[in-house]
Design a protein around this motif. Structure first.
Motif, short mmCIF file in Angstrom:
data_model
loop_
_atom_site.label_atom_id
_atom_site.label_comp_id
_atom_site.label_asym_id
_atom_site.label_seq_id
_atom_site.Cartn_x
_atom_site.Cartn_y
_atom_site.Cartn_z
N GLY A 195 26.92 31.87 27.57
CA GLY A 195 27.08 33.32 27.23
C GLY A 195 26.57 33.63 25.90
N GLN A 196 26.96 32.66 24.72
CA GLN A 196 26.76 33.04 23.39
C GLN A 196 25.17 32.68 23.41
OE1 GLN A 196 28.74 33.21 20.55
NE2 GLN A 196 30.08 33.88 22.48
N ILE A 197 24.32 31.87 23.98
CA ILE A 197 23.08 31.80 24.16
C ILE A 197 22.37 33.10 24.37
CG2 ILE A 197 21.04 30.57 24.90
CD1 ILE A 197 22.79 28.13 25.04
N ASP A 198 23.02 33.64 25.58
CA ASP A 198 22.29 34.80 26.10
C ASP A 198 22.51 36.05 25.08
OD1 ASP A 198 21.62 33.16 28.30
OD2 ASP A 198 23.33 34.04 29.47
N ARG A 235 16.81 30.78 16.74
CA ARG A 235 17.16 29.66 16.02
C ARG A 235 18.39 29.17 16.36
NH1 ARG A 235 14.07 31.36 11.78
NH2 ARG A 235 15.82 31.98 10.57
N GLU A 236 19.47 29.95 16.51
CA GLU A 236 20.72 29.98 16.83
C GLU A 236 20.78 29.45 18.26
OE1 GLU A 236 23.50 32.89 15.38
OE2 GLU A 236 22.92 32.63 13.17
N ALA A 237 20.27 30.26 19.12
CA ALA A 237 20.20 30.09 20.63
C ALA A 237 19.66 28.50 20.97
CB ALA A 237 19.48 31.18 21.15
N ALA A 238 18.58 28.29 20.22
CA ALA A 238 18.21 27.08 20.36
C ALA A 238 18.97 25.99 20.18
CB ALA A 238 16.70 27.08 19.71
#
Length: 125
Positions: free
Chosen positions: A88-91, A114-117
């Protein structure tokens, strides 16, 4: 062999410590937010006030009294629950990056990607 649910939290905390030592602000922000989201997911709804005497006074009205009257056990999340929180944080970051792209803020969009990766590395294959 299954991974214990606390393993992902330990990995996130370890990554946070390393990011703080490296002074990597993006990684620190992403990892802190993910850990906070996990803590929030463990929260339980506030129960209705317990029957019994309620403390009243000039400064405190309607509070519970007695040892442990305001304690609540936290939810225990499964490994799938933890993965869902991190996913959910990535999305969220990917969706916000698209919004920033639309606003012409490529720098902010790139930071969120970059944070999502980074968070993606904490999920299984």
């Amino acid at each position: 062999m299954t991974t214990p649910p606390d393993h992902i939290r330990a990995r996130l905390r370890s990554g946070l410590t390393a990011a703080m030592k490296a002074r990597d602000k993006e990684a620190v922000a992403a990892l802190r937010t993910a850990l906070a989201a996990i803590d929030d997911a463990e929260a339980v709804p506030v129960p209705a006030p317990a029957a019994g005497p309620a403390a009243t006074g000039e400064y405190v009205a309607g509070t519970g009294v007695g040892l442990g009257s305001t304690e609540a056990a936290r939810r225990e999340l499964t490994l799938d629950d933890l993965h869902a929180v991190v996913r959910g944080q990535i999305d969220e970051r990917v969706a916000e990056a698209a919004t920033y792209d639309g606003l012409g803020r490529a720098d902010a969009a790139d930071r969120l990607r970059r944070e999502a990766a980074l968070l993606e590395t904490y999920l299984p294959g």
